[in-house]
Structure formats: C-alpha cells, structure tokens
Design a protein around this motif. Structure first.
Motif, mmCIF file in Angstrom:
data_model
loop_
_atom_site.group_PDB
_atom_site.id
_atom_site.type_symbol
_atom_site.label_atom_id
_atom_site.label_comp_id
_atom_site.label_asym_id
_atom_site.label_seq_id
_atom_site.Cartn_x
_atom_site.Cartn_y
_atom_site.Cartn_z
ATOM 1 N N GLU A 10 -2.921 -8.602 -8.137
ATOM 2 C CA GLU A 10 -2.673 -7.413 -8.971
ATOM 3 C C GLU A 10 -1.177 -7.193 -9.192
ATOM 4 O O GLU A 10 -0.750 -6.784 -10.279
ATOM 5 N N ASN A 68 3.472 3.998 -17.300
ATOM 6 C CA ASN A 68 2.094 3.577 -17.570
ATOM 7 C C ASN A 68 1.895 3.188 -19.029
ATOM 8 O O ASN A 68 1.126 2.274 -19.346
ATOM 9 N N SER A 112 0.847 -1.195 0.000
ATOM 10 C CA SER A 112 0.000 0.000 0.000
ATOM 11 C C SER A 112 0.879 1.240 0.000
ATOM 12 O O SER A 112 1.943 1.255 0.628
ATOM 13 N N LEU A 117 -1.987 5.373 -8.988
ATOM 14 C CA LEU A 117 -3.256 5.727 -8.346
ATOM 15 C C LEU A 117 -4.375 5.805 -9.373
ATOM 16 O O LEU A 117 -4.148 5.708 -10.585
ATOM 17 N N SER A 118 -5.623 5.989 -8.905
ATOM 18 C CA SER A 118 -6.771 6.154 -9.804
ATOM 19 C C SER A 118 -6.549 7.400 -10.665
ATOM 20 O O SER A 118 -5.799 8.307 -10.270
ATOM 21 N N PRO A 119 -7.184 7.488 -11.860
ATOM 22 C CA PRO A 119 -6.905 8.609 -12.777
ATOM 23 C C PRO A 119 -7.002 9.986 -12.126
ATOM 24 O O PRO A 119 -6.123 10.825 -12.312
ATOM 25 N N PHE A 120 -8.071 10.229 -11.349
ATOM 26 C CA PHE A 120 -8.221 11.548 -10.738
ATOM 27 C C PHE A 120 -7.129 11.810 -9.708
ATOM 28 O O PHE A 120 -6.494 12.867 -9.710
ATOM 29 N N LYS A 121 -6.895 10.832 -8.824
ATOM 30 C CA LYS A 121 -5.882 11.022 -7.779
ATOM 31 C C LYS A 121 -4.483 11.104 -8.386
ATOM 32 O O LYS A 121 -3.628 11.848 -7.900
ATOM 33 N N ARG A 122 -4.252 10.353 -9.460
ATOM 34 C CA ARG A 122 -2.966 10.404 -10.145
ATOM 35 C C ARG A 122 -2.691 11.827 -10.646
ATOM 36 O O ARG A 122 -1.618 12.382 -10.418
ATOM 37 N N LYS A 156 -3.454 3.777 -1.832
ATOM 38 C CA LYS A 156 -3.807 2.735 -2.813
ATOM 39 C C LYS A 156 -3.145 1.425 -2.397
ATOM 40 O O LYS A 156 -1.985 1.405 -1.976
ATOM 41 N N ASP A 192 1.617 7.609 -10.294
ATOM 42 C CA ASP A 192 1.220 6.852 -11.491
ATOM 43 C C ASP A 192 0.413 5.588 -11.232
ATOM 44 O O ASP A 192 -0.270 5.095 -12.125
#
Length: 562
Positions: A54, A188, A44, A157-162, A48, A155
C-alpha cells in the motif's frame, strides 16, 4: 591510527565492511522492499496500518500527481512539514520517486524559521499539516514556493474515522487556526488525481542529493546538509549490519516516538527499517503519555528507539511499568547522552538493555553504536562498518588511543557538504574526507569511544541542537536589550535547559515576561529559555566577545554548592 585497527573490533556475526554502492538509489531499495514485503505492515498510526504494498501504491499516486499536475522537475526541493503520521512516508517516498529532493522541516517552526529554511533551500513545493497552514500563509509569498499541499491529521484513515479525527482536532481541540491559501491542494485530492497514472520513476545516480537536512553544524548558522542517495543507503546497510543478529527481517515491530523529520528517526525508520521490511508504529505526540501507552498496549513490540528524556518519562510512569515487555529485544538511544541511571532503570523496568549510539546530521546520522553482544554503557560503541574514527588536537595532529581530542569521522555516510556553503564545508571536511565532529572524545584500546565534552557552545535540549548565536540574534531584536548570552545548564528532564543572560540598555526596565514572550514568538518551543537572569555586565574578552564558558562555569559552581 591504522585503518586495520577497526577490523577486529566487531563482534562475531557483524561484518566490518558494507558496500555503499549495492543499490543505485533509494528508489531501488524501496521498490525491492515493497515487492518483497508487500503484505507486511510498514507503518501504523492512529489505529491504521499501511502495508509495504500500500505504501508503494500511495507513494506512486503522489509521485504521479507531482509529475502530471505541477511544474516540478527532478532535483527541485520539496519541503515536508509533517509530524509522525502515515502521510509522512507516503509524501517522502512519493517525492523521491518523482526525483525531488526532500527538505525535512520541523512542524513546530515559527514563521521566521520557516522563511529562512524555505528560501535557503530554494524549495518550490511545500507539504504541510493544516495545523501549520496559517504560518504557511504568511511565509509562502516571501519564498519561491509555488506548489502547496495541505493535509489534516486523519486524512489516511477510513472515511468515518477521518471525519471524526479531523473534526475533533479542528473544532474540539481547536488546533487548526484559520488560514487562507487559495492555491493549496488537499493531499487526498492530489492522491486521487495521481491514481491511475503511470509514474516516470526517477533514476538518480547515487551521488545525487536525496535529502537536505538542516542543522546548525558547528557555527550556529542553519545549513542544509546534503545527504546523497549513497550516504543514506550506506547508513541503512550499516544499521542493518549492526542489528543483523538481533532483528529478523520482515518480522519486527518497532516503536517510533521520535519525529521522522529529525535525521535520527528519519534514517532509522524510513530508511533502515524499510530496507529490512519491518513495522514502524508512529507515535504522533510522545508527550501525550496516555495515548502513547495505548499504542504500546496494542502492539507486541520488539524494538524501541528513543532518547534519554523519553526513557526517564516512561520509566517514571506506573502504567508503562505494567506493560508486557516479553517481546522487547532491542532498545536504541541517540540524539543526546544516555545517563547511567536511566540505562539501569530502563533495564530494571523492561528487562532490555539500552544500546547507545552516536551520530550527527552530517553523518546521515549513525556513526557508531553499541552492539547487543558487547554493550558498554557510558560509551557510544564502535564505529559502524566501513567507518573510521580518530581524534586530533587543536593543531590537527592525530592523537594516540586514550588521548582526549576532537572526534573525526570518515565513511560513506559522511555528507556531500553543506548546501551552497563551500567555505563552511571546507571547515569541517578535510581533503582526505575526514569530518570534524566538534565533539571531544577519547577512543579506548578496544575501539569503544567515549564523548567527553562538546567543543562548541551548542546546547542539546532533548536531543535537539540549539545554537546560542540564533537565540542571541533573536533576543537583541527586543527593544531595550543591550547585550545577551545564551548557555546550556544541566537539566534532569531534557539533558540541558537554556538560560539567557540579559543586559538592558541604560534607563530601560525589562521583565522576564517580556523576554519570554519575545522568544516564544520567534523560536520553536524547545528553543525557548527556561531561565532569564538580568545583569549589569557580562564577562567578555579584551575585544568584547562574550565569554559563554565563564557563564556556564558560574552556573555549574552554583549547582555544586546547592
């Protein structure tokens, strides 16, 4: 000392031997763990979490990218220059699955240090954080590196948080200097290109090198310790054996504040904790105590891995003292000597005793540790399973129990040798496989060992090795320096602090500011001296070798009088 001396020194429940050939390679361990613990959290960071499933999927995408879109071949070296972020385990395990040798690289390195390590290792690829890419721009053209992969902090993280995290790091905190690396690929994008492609899983034999871990060893010249799959698997199994009665597999949450590029954290979190399917909470910057405390409040942690400096800082923080420690059952210390006052304070604040261990880069690194069942503060514990200790005198003769001498270590975790340095290897590993540690120790009748002193002049700053030779080599490049010497002096915060002595050339006036500016420009932050003293002469032998020990003794006398 007879080998069977150690057999009865282990507490009940801890086996005296492990089988270092249980797995053919690290890839086999990873595959087994990621299948067995697929739904369990692995790492973590920044809120995240990646599960083991994963982690296997993403590392496979990275491995496939390396195989499909680069010219890299099994055995090639890849430099990984990342802090504690989720990208680190994805990249390291992906590189291994593609058959590459990982070269752990400190993200705080200066261009000079990067150039040496990249050229010495023969690295052909580099994965770097965008924050360091401006240095890579300077260094890469001077090396054999052809593949460059850049990632930003957020990089994974989720798109918004990224977008939010990367924008704050770049534009608000201004931590990403401008760089121009037209050949670089974004991590990415590499993962996207690897998605859907099958990985040709590498299958190295256990004697093949898995990691090149750089160390100054006992001479101060940065050398790559060749750590094989067998070395690291042995250390995983040895660590698991010592913790067997205290850590439940697939059920523990362990705080990881120490940098993963350092062998102590690398082996513990990426190797041993991976083997037993436990959850590692990555702390990207342990100096940012408020941010770290936020993570400590979020997770009900049962393990904590640190070193003396960090324990002191945390115990002095009122907010840390308010945390819920009811789940904490194991705290491990290594990297530098644990002070008695620190151990007592930690126990008082957290209710959990600190178990101190000992090791070196050359031993993958864990050589000994105190067990929770029999923890002797002030010692480094007993050798981990399948490991032998002895002490020798200056002539190389074995010494009896209770005698002070150089500590020697023998076990399956002892490195293969130094990369492309056979002579240096022969100096530290004898024909029977004994590794000379360079540390002065005494082995007690019960098998517990105490480190008395260091044989060499190495300075230990917050768990990091600093070598006077390197500092002096850098300092003499400053115009006006005639002679110089670097020593370690006791420091409450970092264990030791660096002090340098400078003799200026006749007619030249140097200032402390000039010296400090020169050092800051050429060495990593923890290698920058805390004190500078100008002198007319330095103590030397009759052949002109500077006597650092005399300088150290003078400083200790001053401290004693203070």
């Amino acid at each position: 000392m007879a080998e069977n001396f150690w057999k009865d020194k282990y507490p009940v429940g801890i086996a005296a031997e492990i089988d270092p050939d249980l797995y053919p390679n690290i890839q086999a361990v990873l595959k087994q763990s990621c299948q067995r613990f697929a739904d369990k959290p692995a790492f973590s960071s920044l809120g995240k979490t990646l599960t083991y499933g994963e982690l296997y999927q993403l590392s496979g995408q990275f491995a496939a990218y390396l195989q499909q879109h680069t010219d890299l071949q099994p055995g090639d070296r890849i430099a990984v220059q990342l802090p504690n972020v989720l990208q680190y385990p994805v990249v390291v395990f992906g590189a291994m699955r593609a058959g590459l040798v990982v070269v752990n690289t400190n993200p705080l390195y200066t261009a000079r240090e990067m150039e040496h390590q990249f050229n010495d290792s023969g690295a052909k690829a580099l994965v770097s954080l965008a924050n360091m890419a401006h240095l890579a721009e300077q260094v890469v053209p001077k090396t054999g590196i052809k593949t460059v992969i850049i990632t930003e902090v957020g990089d994974m993280l989720s798109p918004f948080k990224r977008l939010l995290v990367n924008s704050v790091v770049k534009y608000v905190k201004k931590m990403v200097p401008a760089y121009n690396l037209p050949q670089a690929v974004k991590l990415n994008a590499a993962l996207a290109q690897g998605r859907g492609h099958a990985v040709r899983e590498a299958n190295p034999v256990n004697g093949d090198v898995a990691v090149l871990q750089y160390t100054g060893g006992t001479t101060g010249v940065a050398k790559g310790a060749m750590l094989t799959h067998r070395n690291l698997i042995a250390n995983m199994l040895q660590s698991r054996a010592m913790m067997a009665s205290n850590m439940e597999e697939g059920a523990e949450t362990v705080i990881a504040p120490l940098p993963l590029y350092h062998i102590y954290a690398f082996t513990f979190h990426c190797m041993a904790m991976m083997l037993i399917g436990n959850h590692n909470v990555l702390i990207s910057n342990p100096r940012d105590l408020p941010a770290m405390l936020k993570d400590l409040r979020t997770y009900r942690f049962s393990g904590f891995v640190g070193l003396n400096t960090l324990f002191v800082a945390l115990c002095n923080n009122p907010e840390f003292q308010k945390l819920d420690f009811s789940a904490l059952k194991i705290t491990l210390s290594g990297g530098m000597a644990l002070q008695l006052a620190t151990a007592e304070r930690w126990k008082q604040v957290t209710g959990c005793a600190i178990c101190e261990g000992y090791g070196l880069t050359e031993t993958s690194p864990v050589a000994s540790v105190n067990s929770v069942q029999n923890n002797q503060i002030g010692t480094i514990g007993i050798p981990v399973p399948s490991t032998l200790f002895k002490v020798i005198d200056d002539a190389g003769n074995d010494l009896p129990l209770g005698q002070v001498g150089e500590l020697c270590i023998k076990g399956p975790q002892v490195m293969k040798g130094y990369w492309q340095r056979q002579e240096a290897t022969d100096e530290v590993i004898d024909a029977d496989g004994w590794f000379k540690s360079g540390d002065i120790a005494v082995i007690q009748d019960d098998g517990y060992t105490r480190i008395v002193d260091r044989k060499k002049d190495m300075i230990l700053v917050s768990g990091f090795n600093v070598y006077p030779n390197e500092l002096e080599d850098v300092l003499v490049t400053l115009p006006g320096v005639l002679q110089c010497a670097a020593i370690g002096v006791p420091d409450e915060r970092s264990g030791e602090a660096i002090k340098i002595f400078v003799v200026a050339k006749p007619g030249v006036t140097l200032t402390k500011e000039q010296v400090m500016e020169h050092m800051r420009a050429n060495v990593t932050g923890y290698k920058v001296p805390k004190a500078v003293e100008f002198r007319d002469t330095l103590p030397t032998t009759n052949v002109g070798k500077i006597l650092r020990r005399e300088l150290r003794d003078e400083e200790l006398k001053k401290l004693a009088k203070a």
